[in-house]
Write a protein that holds these residues in place. Structure first.
Motif, PDB file in Angstrom:
ATOM      1  N   MET A   1      28.794   8.594  25.386  1.00 20.70           N
ATOM      2  CA  MET A   1      28.333   9.373  26.511  1.00 20.70           C
ATOM      3  C   MET A   1      26.822   9.201  26.584  1.00 20.70           C
ATOM      4  N   VAL A   2      26.306   8.956  27.776  1.00 20.73           N
ATOM      5  CA  VAL A   2      24.873   8.773  27.986  1.00 20.73           C
ATOM      6  C   VAL A   2      24.411   9.743  29.065  1.00 20.73           C
ATOM      7  N   ILE A   3      23.356  10.505  28.738  1.00 16.35           N
ATOM      8  CA  ILE A   3      22.781  11.465  29.685  1.00 16.35           C
ATOM      9  C   ILE A   3      21.316  11.121  29.837  1.00 16.35           C
ATOM     10  N   GLN A   4      20.833  11.091  31.080  1.00 16.32           N
ATOM     11  CA  GLN A   4      19.428  10.792  31.340  1.00 16.32           C
ATOM     12  C   GLN A   4      18.762  11.973  32.019  1.00 16.32           C
ATOM     13  N   TYR A   5      17.510  12.213  31.625  1.00 27.05           N
ATOM     14  CA  TYR A   5      16.685  13.246  32.231  1.00 27.05           C
ATOM     15  C   TYR A   5      15.317  12.668  32.544  1.00 27.05           C
ATOM     16  N   GLN A   6      14.727  13.144  33.613  1.00 30.87           N
ATOM     17  CA  GLN A   6      13.321  12.889  33.860  1.00 30.87           C
ATOM     18  C   GLN A   6      12.558  14.051  33.245  1.00 30.87           C
ATOM     19  N   GLY A   7      11.349  13.801  32.853  1.00 39.40           N
ATOM     20  CA  GLY A   7      10.565  14.868  32.255  1.00 39.40           C
ATOM     21  C   GLY A   7       9.186  14.371  31.916  1.00 39.40           C
ATOM     22  N   GLU A   8       8.577  15.034  30.945  1.00 45.18           N
ATOM     23  CA  GLU A   8       7.245  14.619  30.530  1.00 45.18           C
ATOM     24  C   GLU A   8       7.057  14.859  29.041  1.00 45.18           C
ATOM     25  N   GLN A   9       6.162  14.063  28.483  1.00 42.51           N
ATOM     26  CA  GLN A   9       5.782  14.225  27.087  1.00 42.51           C
ATOM     27  C   GLN A   9       4.260  14.289  27.047  1.00 42.51           C
ATOM     28  N   HIS A  10       3.757  15.417  26.589  1.00 42.49           N
ATOM     29  CA  HIS A  10       2.309  15.672  26.554  1.00 42.49           C
ATOM     30  C   HIS A  10       1.673  15.429  27.919  1.00 42.49           C
ATOM     31  N   GLY A  11       2.350  15.865  28.983  1.00 43.16           N
ATOM     32  CA  GLY A  11       1.823  15.763  30.343  1.00 43.16           C
ATOM     33  C   GLY A  11       2.058  14.438  31.041  1.00 43.16           C
ATOM     34  N   LYS A  12       2.599  13.448  30.356  1.00 38.81           N
ATOM     35  CA  LYS A  12       2.866  12.130  30.945  1.00 38.81           C
ATOM     36  C   LYS A  12       4.327  12.055  31.374  1.00 38.81           C
ATOM     37  N   ARG A  19      21.939   9.538  23.910  1.00 38.76           N
ATOM     38  CA  ARG A  19      23.220   8.861  23.665  1.00 38.76           C
ATOM     39  C   ARG A  19      23.991   9.663  22.642  1.00 38.76           C
ATOM     40  N   ILE A  20      25.217  10.009  22.995  1.00 33.17           N
ATOM     41  CA  ILE A  20      26.072  10.765  22.089  1.00 33.17           C
ATOM     42  C   ILE A  20      27.322   9.930  21.820  1.00 33.17           C
ATOM     43  N   ILE A  21      27.570   9.690  20.550  1.00 33.15           N
ATOM     44  CA  ILE A  21      28.747   8.918  20.149  1.00 33.15           C
ATOM     45  C   ILE A  21      29.618   9.837  19.306  1.00 33.15           C
ATOM     46  N   GLY A  22      30.798  10.150  19.798  1.00 39.75           N
ATOM     47  CA  GLY A  22      31.730  11.000  19.059  1.00 39.75           C
ATOM     48  C   GLY A  22      32.713  10.153  18.292  1.00 39.75           C
ATOM     49  N   ASN A  23      32.902  10.479  17.038  1.00 41.38           N
ATOM     50  CA  ASN A  23      33.849   9.753  16.187  1.00 41.38           C
ATOM     51  C   ASN A  23      34.869  10.742  15.653  1.00 41.38           C
ATOM     52  N   SER A  29      38.932  16.977  12.396  1.00 50.67           N
ATOM     53  CA  SER A  29      37.542  16.723  12.038  1.00 50.67           C
ATOM     54  C   SER A  29      36.926  15.667  12.944  1.00 50.67           C
ATOM     55  N   SER A  30      35.697  15.896  13.358  1.00 54.00           N
ATOM     56  CA  SER A  30      34.946  14.945  14.165  1.00 54.00           C
ATOM     57  C   SER A  30      33.516  14.913  13.655  1.00 54.00           C
ATOM     58  N   ASN A  31      32.807  13.866  14.007  1.00 57.03           N
ATOM     59  CA  ASN A  31      31.363  13.872  13.813  1.00 57.03           C
ATOM     60  C   ASN A  31      30.721  13.225  15.033  1.00 57.03           C
ATOM     61  N   SER A  80      26.334   9.343  32.573  1.00 61.95           N
ATOM     62  CA  SER A  80      27.005   8.058  32.727  1.00 61.95           C
ATOM     63  C   SER A  80      28.446   8.272  33.169  1.00 61.95           C
ATOM     64  N   PRO A  81      28.924   7.481  34.131  1.00 58.98           N
ATOM     65  CA  PRO A  81      30.305   7.662  34.591  1.00 58.98           C
ATOM     66  C   PRO A  81      31.349   7.226  33.555  1.00 58.98           C
ATOM     67  N   LEU A  82      30.945   6.422  32.575  1.00 52.10           N
ATOM     68  CA  LEU A  82      31.895   5.956  31.560  1.00 52.10           C
ATOM     69  C   LEU A  82      31.862   6.925  30.382  1.00 52.10           C
ATOM     70  N   LEU A  83      32.769   7.893  30.397  1.00 49.66           N
ATOM     71  CA  LEU A  83      32.814   8.865  29.319  1.00 49.66           C
ATOM     72  C   LEU A  83      34.212   9.412  29.157  1.00 49.66           C
ATOM     73  N   VAL A  84      34.435  10.011  28.024  1.00 54.39           N
ATOM     74  CA  VAL A  84      35.706  10.672  27.744  1.00 54.39           C
ATOM     75  C   VAL A  84      35.632  12.059  28.370  1.00 54.39           C
ATOM     76  N   PRO A  85      36.613  12.464  29.189  1.00 50.58           N
ATOM     77  CA  PRO A  85      36.542  13.773  29.856  1.00 50.58           C
ATOM     78  C   PRO A  85      36.308  14.935  28.898  1.00 50.58           C
ATOM     79  N   TYR A  86      36.901  14.894  27.710  1.00 53.99           N
ATOM     80  CA  TYR A  86      36.693  15.974  26.745  1.00 53.99           C
ATOM     81  C   TYR A  86      35.218  16.071  26.338  1.00 53.99           C
TER      82      TYR A  86
END
Length: 101
Positions: A1-12, A19-23, A29-31, A80-86
């Protein structure tokens, strides 16, 4: 699963990618492995990249953000549109941890 955000770091202004990878280790049990990227550069997080819950992953990203002057714009979220619904349901339930006060 990939999530993107716009934002700033120290004003820039910059773009952030989570990126989240579920196993699934077994039925009980999961990690989760999580990466935080600024542009194309992966940032090191505080403890470990592998957690037993998605909530713990997002809390670590939150702490890292606070410590490093990173702000996400919640309204700029792109998943990202490519993800597991859960994974999507679990992320939506736990994403409050990214924006705790």
């Amino acid at each position: 699963m990939v999530i993107q955000y716009q934002g700033e770091q120290h004003g820039k202004k910059t773009n952030f990618t989570i990126r989240i990878i579920g196993n699934n280790l077994s039925k009980s049990s999961s990690n989760y492995q999580i990466d935080l990227l600024v542009g194309d550069k992966q940032l090191p997080t505080f403890t470990t990249s592998i957690h037993q819950s998605l909530s713990n992953c997002l809390k670590e990203i939150y702490l890292f953000r606070k410590h490093n002057g990173i702000k996400f714009d919640a309204s700029s979220e792109k998943v990202s549109p490519l993800l597991v619904p859960y994974d999507q349901v679990l992320y939506n339930y736990n994403k409050y941890a990214l924006f705790m006060a």
